[in-house]
Write a protein that holds these residues in place. Sequence first.
Motif, PDB file in Angstrom:
ATOM      1  N   TRP A 188      -4.389 -12.500  -0.072  1.00 46.76           N
ATOM      2  CA  TRP A 188      -3.920 -12.504   1.311  1.00 46.76           C
ATOM      3  C   TRP A 188      -3.453 -11.101   1.667  1.00 46.76           C
ATOM      4  CZ3 TRP A 188      -3.214 -16.343  -2.142  1.00 46.76           C
ATOM      5  CH2 TRP A 188      -3.734 -17.607  -1.787  1.00 46.76           C
ATOM      6  N   SER A 189      -4.007 -10.574   2.734  1.00 51.25           N
ATOM      7  CA  SER A 189      -3.637  -9.264   3.229  1.00 51.25           C
ATOM      8  C   SER A 189      -2.701  -9.444   4.414  1.00 51.25           C
ATOM      9  CB  SER A 189      -4.895  -8.483   3.653  1.00 51.25           C
ATOM     10  OG  SER A 189      -4.548  -7.283   4.288  1.00 51.25           O
TER      11      SER A 189
ATOM     12  N   ASP B 123       0.221  -2.229   4.505  1.00 56.86           N
ATOM     13  CA  ASP B 123      -0.381  -3.494   4.067  1.00 56.86           C
ATOM     14  C   ASP B 123       0.334  -4.029   2.837  1.00 56.86           C
ATOM     15  OD1 ASP B 123      -3.023  -3.852   5.719  1.00 56.86           O
ATOM     16  OD2 ASP B 123      -3.024  -1.747   5.089  1.00 56.86           O
TER      17      ASP B 123
ATOM     18  N   SER C  16      -0.206  -7.901   7.393  1.00 53.43           N
ATOM     19  CA  SER C  16       0.034  -6.745   8.248  1.00 53.43           C
ATOM     20  C   SER C  16       0.983  -7.153   9.375  1.00 53.43           C
ATOM     21  CB  SER C  16      -1.281  -6.209   8.818  1.00 53.43           C
ATOM     22  OG  SER C  16      -1.940  -7.207   9.575  1.00 53.43           O
TER      23      SER C  16
ATOM     24  N   PHE D  31     -10.284  -4.035  -0.517  1.00 56.83           N
ATOM     25  CA  PHE D  31      -9.949  -5.165   0.336  1.00 56.83           C
ATOM     26  C   PHE D  31     -10.149  -4.854   1.821  1.00 56.83           C
ATOM     27  CE2 PHE D  31      -6.086  -2.877   1.002  1.00 56.83           C
ATOM     28  CZ  PHE D  31      -5.451  -3.425   2.105  1.00 56.83           C
ATOM     29  N   LYS D  32     -10.539  -3.642   2.144  1.00 58.43           N
ATOM     30  CA  LYS D  32     -10.799  -3.288   3.547  1.00 58.43           C
ATOM     31  C   LYS D  32     -12.266  -3.480   3.942  1.00 58.43           C
ATOM     32  CE  LYS D  32      -6.751  -1.661   4.993  1.00 58.43           C
ATOM     33  NZ  LYS D  32      -6.032  -2.157   6.182  1.00 58.43           N
TER      34      LYS D  32
ATOM     35  N   SER E 154       0.827  -1.204   0.000  1.00 62.16           N
ATOM     36  CA  SER E 154       0.000   0.000   0.000  1.00 62.16           C
ATOM     37  C   SER E 154       0.863   1.257   0.000  1.00 62.16           C
ATOM     38  CB  SER E 154      -0.932   0.004   1.207  1.00 62.16           C
ATOM     39  OG  SER E 154      -0.196  -0.033   2.412  1.00 62.16           O
TER      40      SER E 154
ATOM     41  N   THR F 119      -6.754   1.536   0.372  1.00 64.51           N
ATOM     42  CA  THR F 119      -7.816   0.575   0.668  1.00 64.51           C
ATOM     43  C   THR F 119      -8.333  -0.183  -0.552  1.00 64.51           C
ATOM     44  OG1 THR F 119      -9.556   2.252   0.435  1.00 64.51           O
ATOM     45  CG2 THR F 119      -8.607   1.945   2.636  1.00 64.51           C
TER      46      THR F 119
ATOM     47  N   VAL G 166      -0.373  -7.051  -0.102  1.00 62.01           N
ATOM     48  CA  VAL G 166      -1.331  -8.036  -0.600  1.00 62.01           C
ATOM     49  C   VAL G 166      -0.615  -9.023  -1.512  1.00 62.01           C
ATOM     50  CG1 VAL G 166      -3.396  -6.603  -0.393  1.00 62.01           C
ATOM     51  CG2 VAL G 166      -2.053  -6.515  -2.501  1.00 62.01           C
TER      52      VAL G 166
ATOM     53  N   SER H 119      -1.775 -12.654   8.663  1.00 65.99           N
ATOM     54  CA  SER H 119      -2.279 -12.877   7.321  1.00 65.99           C
ATOM     55  C   SER H 119      -3.784 -13.098   7.353  1.00 65.99           C
ATOM     56  CB  SER H 119      -1.591 -14.093   6.685  1.00 65.99           C
ATOM     57  OG  SER H 119      -2.121 -14.368   5.410  1.00 65.99           O
TER      58      SER H 119
END
Length: 288
Positions: A228-229, A218, A231, A286-287, A213, A265, A220, A245
């Motif tokens: 898969w996100s 983030d 953080s 994806f949020k 991001s 986002t 992805v 994940s």
Amino acid sequence: MFKTSWFFLLFYIASGCGNFGKLDFIARLPNALKENSGIAYYPESGSLWLVEDNGNKDIIYNVDFKGNIMKELEVKNAKNHDWEDLTTDKKGNLYIGDFGNNDNDRKNLVIYKLPNPNSKSGKKIRAQQIKFNYPEQEGFPPGRHRKLFDAEAFFHHGSHLYIITKNRANPFTGEAMIYKVPDRPGDYKAKLLGRIKTCGDWDTCQVTSADISPNGKDIVLLGYGKLWSLSNFDLATDDFTKVKSREIDLDVRTQLESVCFKDNTSLFLSDEEQHKLGRNLYSYNFKR
């Protein structure tokens, strides 16, 4: 009446306009991008650039949001052995990942670094070469249980490029390795930073693209129908030991090959055409 309705249903599916799952359809991509494999977005100009993979032309394509090709640039000092992803840095440079390695036997892995393509007025753009290898690879190809050195995904952060491998091992473990190389021309040994486990299904859990991001919070990873996100990583120290994940099933099973952030986002995605399905440009929040 029934026959007519059935004909239009078949046409609707064959034209690639079927069920897009959780993805929001933007446009059908042109035939020249049937095998699109990488996408990059420049928010300041609102422009998208795409490439194709194995054996296609040494060209990057500027596409609008109606699916029209607005510009083509031939990339000099480069060869499309297997271009698999695109990414950008904060200065606007564009990177092409020529690291597709289906058989795990390549010794000519390279990332091409290009100046901002939006600033080019001609028909050609010249690349610099960032060559690299995986120190952990011992065979070319290795045994089938060690086919871990294909790659279709990377992103840029700081002064480095982060490569996420595509697992082709048999048996399949769902494990992807994270490597990094400097973003400067040279010849490097990629540094292994850690490993990420996606899931255990060969058909959906191989990593086909990645991005970070704009705010760096983030990452992805894209698969064939899943996202898969990631953080809770620390790129200042390259610490991935505490990564969280979140798996997102996109409810679609086309050959999704490309993802990039639009903003913090939302994403742009694209897929290859397969069995007359796909070859589309999508968006996804994806949020949500």
